[in-house]
Design a protein around this motif. Structure first.
Motif, PDB file in Angstrom:
ATOM      1  N   THR A 164      -6.046   8.789  -4.658  1.00 42.65           N
ATOM      2  CA  THR A 164      -7.502   8.824  -4.693  1.00 42.65           C
ATOM      3  C   THR A 164      -8.112   7.442  -4.472  1.00 42.65           C
ATOM      4  O   THR A 164      -9.002   7.271  -3.642  1.00 42.65           O
ATOM      5  N   SER A 165      -7.593   6.459  -5.205  1.00 50.32           N
ATOM      6  CA  SER A 165      -8.235   5.144  -5.115  1.00 50.32           C
ATOM      7  C   SER A 165      -7.928   4.450  -3.791  1.00 50.32           C
ATOM      8  O   SER A 165      -8.812   3.856  -3.180  1.00 50.32           O
ATOM      9  N   ASN A 166      -6.676   4.537  -3.319  1.00 55.18           N
ATOM     10  CA  ASN A 166      -6.337   3.941  -2.024  1.00 55.18           C
ATOM     11  C   ASN A 166      -7.161   4.559  -0.906  1.00 55.18           C
ATOM     12  O   ASN A 166      -7.668   3.862  -0.040  1.00 55.18           O
ATOM     13  N   PHE A 167      -7.255   5.885  -0.942  1.00 65.42           N
ATOM     14  CA  PHE A 167      -7.952   6.561   0.141  1.00 65.42           C
ATOM     15  C   PHE A 167      -9.422   6.167   0.174  1.00 65.42           C
ATOM     16  O   PHE A 167      -9.987   5.923   1.244  1.00 65.42           O
ATOM     17  N   ALA A 168     -10.030   6.060  -0.993  1.00 61.11           N
ATOM     18  CA  ALA A 168     -11.441   5.674  -1.040  1.00 61.11           C
ATOM     19  C   ALA A 168     -11.630   4.292  -0.412  1.00 61.11           C
ATOM     20  O   ALA A 168     -12.507   4.080   0.423  1.00 61.11           O
ATOM     21  N   PHE A 169     -10.769   3.354  -0.773  1.00 63.91           N
ATOM     22  CA  PHE A 169     -10.887   1.987  -0.249  1.00 63.91           C
ATOM     23  C   PHE A 169     -10.645   1.949   1.257  1.00 63.91           C
ATOM     24  O   PHE A 169     -11.431   1.383   2.016  1.00 63.91           O
ATOM     25  N   HIS A 170      -9.566   2.576   1.703  1.00 69.24           N
ATOM     26  CA  HIS A 170      -9.228   2.509   3.124  1.00 69.24           C
ATOM     27  C   HIS A 170     -10.250   3.236   3.998  1.00 69.24           C
ATOM     28  O   HIS A 170     -10.563   2.814   5.100  1.00 69.24           O
ATOM     29  N   ASN A 171     -10.757   4.320   3.479  1.00 68.82           N
ATOM     30  CA  ASN A 171     -11.758   5.080   4.219  1.00 68.82           C
ATOM     31  C   ASN A 171     -12.995   4.216   4.470  1.00 68.82           C
ATOM     32  O   ASN A 171     -13.556   4.204   5.561  1.00 68.82           O
ATOM     33  N   LEU A 172     -13.384   3.455   3.453  1.00 69.46           N
ATOM     34  CA  LEU A 172     -14.559   2.608   3.591  1.00 69.46           C
ATOM     35  C   LEU A 172     -14.284   1.378   4.444  1.00 69.46           C
ATOM     36  O   LEU A 172     -15.173   0.843   5.087  1.00 69.46           O
ATOM     37  N   ALA A 173     -13.019   0.935   4.444  1.00 69.00           N
ATOM     38  CA  ALA A 173     -12.682  -0.269   5.198  1.00 69.00           C
ATOM     39  C   ALA A 173     -12.526   0.010   6.688  1.00 69.00           C
ATOM     40  O   ALA A 173     -12.539  -0.898   7.494  1.00 69.00           O
ATOM     41  N   HIS A 174     -12.386   1.293   7.052  1.00 70.21           N
ATOM     42  CA  HIS A 174     -12.148   1.621   8.454  1.00 70.21           C
ATOM     43  C   HIS A 174     -13.457   1.612   9.233  1.00 70.21           C
ATOM     44  O   HIS A 174     -14.501   1.945   8.713  1.00 70.21           O
ATOM     45  N   HIS A 175     -13.336   1.192  10.521  1.00 67.20           N
ATOM     46  CA  HIS A 175     -14.551   1.053  11.316  1.00 67.20           C
ATOM     47  C   HIS A 175     -15.075   2.374  11.862  1.00 67.20           C
ATOM     48  O   HIS A 175     -16.217   2.477  12.258  1.00 67.20           O
ATOM     49  N   THR A 176     -14.199   3.375  11.979  1.00 69.01           N
ATOM     50  CA  THR A 176     -14.726   4.708  12.311  1.00 69.01           C
ATOM     51  C   THR A 176     -14.217   5.653  11.243  1.00 69.01           C
ATOM     52  O   THR A 176     -13.721   5.221  10.215  1.00 69.01           O
ATOM     53  N   GLU A 177     -14.308   6.941  11.531  1.00 68.54           N
ATOM     54  CA  GLU A 177     -13.999   7.844  10.436  1.00 68.54           C
ATOM     55  C   GLU A 177     -12.531   8.175  10.255  1.00 68.54           C
ATOM     56  O   GLU A 177     -11.774   8.242  11.210  1.00 68.54           O
ATOM     57  N   VAL A 178     -12.175   8.366   9.030  1.00 69.17           N
ATOM     58  CA  VAL A 178     -10.868   8.919   8.718  1.00 69.17           C
ATOM     59  C   VAL A 178     -11.140  10.410   8.471  1.00 69.17           C
ATOM     60  O   VAL A 178     -12.014  10.761   7.683  1.00 69.17           O
ATOM     61  N   ILE A 179     -10.423  11.258   9.196  1.00 68.18           N
ATOM     62  CA  ILE A 179     -10.679  12.690   9.057  1.00 68.18           C
ATOM     63  C   ILE A 179      -9.588  13.322   8.198  1.00 68.18           C
ATOM     64  O   ILE A 179      -8.448  13.464   8.639  1.00 68.18           O
ATOM     65  N   PRO A 180      -9.919  13.659   6.971  1.00 64.09           N
ATOM     66  CA  PRO A 180      -8.897  14.295   6.153  1.00 64.09           C
ATOM     67  C   PRO A 180      -8.731  15.759   6.557  1.00 64.09           C
ATOM     68  O   PRO A 180      -9.722  16.460   6.770  1.00 64.09           O
ATOM     69  N   VAL A 181      -7.495  16.170   6.708  1.00 63.31           N
ATOM     70  CA  VAL A 181      -7.239  17.577   7.026  1.00 63.31           C
ATOM     71  C   VAL A 181      -6.519  18.161   5.818  1.00 63.31           C
ATOM     72  O   VAL A 181      -5.462  17.686   5.425  1.00 63.31           O
ATOM     73  N   VAL A 182      -7.161  19.147   5.217  1.00 66.11           N
ATOM     74  CA  VAL A 182      -6.608  19.696   3.981  1.00 66.11           C
ATOM     75  C   VAL A 182      -6.316  21.179   4.159  1.00 66.11           C
ATOM     76  O   VAL A 182      -7.225  22.007   4.100  1.00 66.11           O
TER      77      VAL A 182
END
Lengths: 112, 286, 143
Positions: free
Chosen positions: B228-246
């Motif tokens: 949860t915490s890594n994903f939140a940080f990396h998602n915000l640090a990325h210049h475009t979107e990270v698309i989670p597929v669940v």
């Protein structure tokens, strides 16, 4: 803080010296934004002569990283002194940025 | 602020996080992307995800990958207790307790990995492949990108307490999920623009009646929070979107439910299909 | 040898390098190594940046007083200001809609202070706010 710039095969190598703190970071951000607006999106920041960086300096790094990548390039770091490396690592930026031992290997990494 | 360069070809990364058998949903994602004409430019795998990251990077057909998984990932893998681990636990001095500790005998998984991946290395991969493991001595996240695939995978799936750590390229390595359960940061660092992230919260044990289950529960709790915490940080640090597929599963999928493999892949395909129009929009192909 | 040093400056960004140089030179006199000095400067800089940008927001910049004390076992940094008190409750609820870039500066600042110092204490009275940072000279042996 001072920034000197040179161009090696289309890669802009920016050598920073002095401190990257809340006082100097607006100037650094302006400089980088101007670079990127002028179409330079492959940038190496040589930090060998940076004696201090704080969280305000990290903001500069993060902004440059996102903007160069949006333009199809990248922002890579080179020659981090120990203290600077520690701050970059504490913030978790080592896992999202490419970091090299010297400016030479950082600029040639763009040609691979 | 500079605008994005329209001529720049957007690079697509598929990141497959930890999730045991559920990671097979990646094969469904691959199928869906292929049908939509979207090519994958790099694959990153961690823990169970490394099995499929390697297959996708090698260009294995979905049916063949499914067949290989059936032969590879079954409940028998954790059936055979390691006698030496038991002895080492009871009498650490006499039996020489050391860092090569795992409750389960790993000979079966080793022979199965060999059967599935043979002697293939990262160089045989058609697209860049990165496998994430954790350095047991320093705690660092390690990105594997060369050497024999089955060694990299064995390191990445070295579940703590269950399978002993794996020595590879001069480091003692453990499961990648301990340092980075869904390694989108690797794709960010390698210059991916669009990141398709297949990640799972690991399921909690329904009963705790053995030491392996107890160990699973402890590491699961920590890894879920880290995810949860890594994903939140990396998602915000990325210049475009990270698309989670669940992918959604209407029933509980346990770590070694290989009978559910076909269903898992189907659900992966379905979940990816739902995101395809959005991905195409971001890629500017629609 | 003198064990305590003080410096006061107006709370402006220009004071940051002055405080850092001052801290660096007195630490050097006491034989403190470069890594240790960097940690002290970082924590002090982050704390002062916060006071300068938030503590005196909307008013004329007041003063920042810094005191460094050298003890055999530790170094104590005290930073006093007369502006608005730091509100931990408000900072605990960051603006999630702000850009990460904007949150990096404030979010990591406090985090760096806790990462580099052994003790962090913040007190606020009717007169002033005082942040006390302690860094031990010899790390206790790991258990």
């Amino acid at each position: 803080m001072e920034i000197t710039e040179k161009d090696v095969d289309g890669v802009a190598i920016l050598s920073f010296s002095g401190s990257l703190d809340a006082l100097t970071s607006p100037e650094a951000t302006d400089y980088l934004e101007a670079c990127i607006s002028n179409g330079k999106n492959q940038i190496v920041a040589d930090l060998a002569a940076v004696d201090f960086i704080s969280s305000a300096g990290l903001r500069v790094v993060l902004t440059a990283m996102k903007q160069t990548r949006l333009a199809g390039g990248d922002f890579r770091l080179a020659a981090l002194p120990d203290g600077v490396h520690k701050v970059i690592a504490m913030a978790g930026f080592t896992s999202i940025l490419k970091i090299y031992d010297d400016a030479e290997s950082a600029s040639s990494s763009f040609r691979k | 602020m500079p605008t994005s360069n329209p001529e720049h070809k957007r690079r697509v990364a598929l990141v497959i996080g930890a999730g045991s058998i559920k990671c097979a949903a990646a094969l469904g994602l691959q199928k869906s992307l292929y049908q939509a004409g979207i090519s994958i430019d790099m694959v990153v795998g961690c823990s169970g995800g490394s099995l499929y990251a390697a297959l996708i990077a090698l260009g294995t057909e979905t049916e063949e990958a499914e067949r290989l998984t059936h032969a590879l990932w079954t409940r028998e893998l954790t059936k055979k207790r390691s006698i030496s681990a038991l002895l080492k636990t009871v009498a650490p001095r006499i039996f020489g307790f050391d860092e090569n500790f795992g409750l389960i005998d790993d000979s079966l998984i080793l022979s199965r990995l060999k059967a599935a991946y043979g002697e293939q290395t990262f160089t045989e991969a058609r697209i860049p492949l990165y496998i994430v493991a954790t350095d047991f001595e320093t705690g660092e996240k390690v990105i594997l990108e060369k050497g024999r695939l089955r060694d990299a995978i064995r390191a990445s799936i070295a579940i703590p307490f269950i399978f002993k750590p794996w020595r590879f390229q001069d480091r003692l390595l453990m499961d990648g999920f301990m340092s980075d359960p869904l390694p989108v940061d690797v794709a960010i660092k390698e210059g991916a623009d669009l990141i398709i992230a297949l990640g799972f919260d690991s399921p909690y044990q329904t009963r705790i009646d053995s030491s392996p289950r107890f160990a699973f529960q402890v590491t699961t709790i920590m890894a879920n929070h880290l995810l949860t915490s890594n994903f939140a940080f990396h998602n915000l640090a990325h210049h475009t979107e990270v698309i989670p597929v669940v992918p959604e599963f209407d029933r509980r999928i346990r770590a070694f439910d290989s009978d559910e493999l076909h269903y898992i892949i189907e659900q992966g395909e379905k979940a990816m299909n739902e995101q395809i129009p959005y991905v195409q929009r971001l890629l500017g192909t629609q | 040898m003198v064990n305590s040093y003080k410096m006061t400056r107006a709370a402006e960004l220009e004071a940051l390098p002055i405080f850092r140089d001052f801290l660096d030179s007195v630490c050097k006199e006491h034989g403190i190594g470069s890594e240790f000095r960097y940690d002290l400067k970082l924590a002090m800089d982050e704390a002062c940046t916060n006071i300068i940008t938030h503590g005196y927001a909307g008013m004329n910049p007041g003063s920042i007083m810094m005191e460094v004390q050298f003890q055999p076992s530790h170094i104590r940094l005290s930073i006093t200001d007369f502006g608005l008190a730091f509100e931990p409750v408000e900072t605990a609820a960051p603006d999630v809609n702000a850009l990460l870039e904007d949150r990096v500066a404030s979010g990591f600042g406090l985090y760096f202070i806790y990462q580099t110092m052994d003790e962090v204490e913040y007190r606020t009275t009717v007169d002033c706010n005082m942040l006390t940072l302690v860094k031990r000279r010899h790390a206790p042996d790991a258990a």
